[in-house]
Design a protein around this motif. Sequence first.
Motif, PDB file in Angstrom:
ATOM      1  N   LEU A  42       0.745  -1.242  -0.007  1.00 46.25           N
ATOM      2  CA  LEU A  42      -0.117  -0.132  -0.051  1.00 46.25           C
ATOM      3  C   LEU A  42       0.789   1.333   0.091  1.00 46.25           C
ATOM      4  N   HIS A  43       2.034   1.231   0.721  1.00 41.20           N
ATOM      5  CA  HIS A  43       2.749   2.476   0.702  1.00 41.20           C
ATOM      6  C   HIS A  43       3.190   2.660  -0.546  1.00 41.20           C
ATOM      7  N   GLU A  44       3.564   1.547  -1.456  1.00 42.76           N
ATOM      8  CA  GLU A  44       4.363   1.853  -2.752  1.00 42.76           C
ATOM      9  C   GLU A  44       3.250   2.044  -3.849  1.00 42.76           C
ATOM     10  N   ALA A  45       1.928   1.530  -3.628  1.00 45.93           N
ATOM     11  CA  ALA A  45       1.082   1.544  -4.701  1.00 45.93           C
ATOM     12  C   ALA A  45      -0.506   2.141  -4.363  1.00 45.93           C
ATOM     13  N   GLU A  46      -0.383   2.722  -3.414  1.00 46.81           N
ATOM     14  CA  GLU A  46      -1.890   3.272  -2.830  1.00 46.81           C
ATOM     15  C   GLU A  46      -2.498   4.430  -3.760  1.00 46.81           C
ATOM     16  N   PRO A  47      -3.671   4.679  -4.001  1.00 45.94           N
ATOM     17  CA  PRO A  47      -4.697   3.616  -3.544  1.00 45.94           C
ATOM     18  C   PRO A  47      -4.868   2.330  -4.514  1.00 45.94           C
ATOM     19  N   TYR A  89     -14.033  -0.039  -3.465  1.00 45.63           N
ATOM     20  CA  TYR A  89     -13.340   0.781  -2.717  1.00 45.63           C
ATOM     21  C   TYR A  89     -11.967   0.870  -2.948  1.00 45.63           C
ATOM     22  N   LEU A  90     -11.287   1.928  -2.717  1.00 48.23           N
ATOM     23  CA  LEU A  90      -9.952   1.792  -2.772  1.00 48.23           C
ATOM     24  C   LEU A  90      -9.222   1.897  -1.519  1.00 48.23           C
TER      25      LEU A  90
END
Length: 140
Positions: A42-47, A89-90
Amino acid sequence: MAGTLERELTVLFRRARAASGELAREVHPGLEAAAYGLLVRLHEAEPERATDLAAYFGVGKATMSRQLRAMEQLGLVARDPDPADGRAYLMRLTDEGRERFARVRRARRERYLGQLAAWDPRDVAELARLLHRLNATQSG
């Protein structure tokens, strides 16, 4: 050669699983071990949609939903409506989740650097390149 490769990968993966559990607990005492990798993603590809996260990790939608729900209850992730699909949802890190993750990640990277301090930097770069290649091979 195949036996040595299998043995070394087994040791690496077992140690990585144990380390993920420790790291997850450092982020939050209630966080399960598998969730640390989810925080990294998630840190790399959020949302990112839960279904995409499940596909990325090769787990079922129910497993991913359970993990995300637990992380949401801990205040580490939040869900926002997907503007492209009102039914979906994202998922994203909350400010608290981002801060906790960043603190633990900094400490982890310092440990890696300490463990590899005696290595030639070219060897560290080669290891990173080969691990990336291995991961890319396994993702498809």
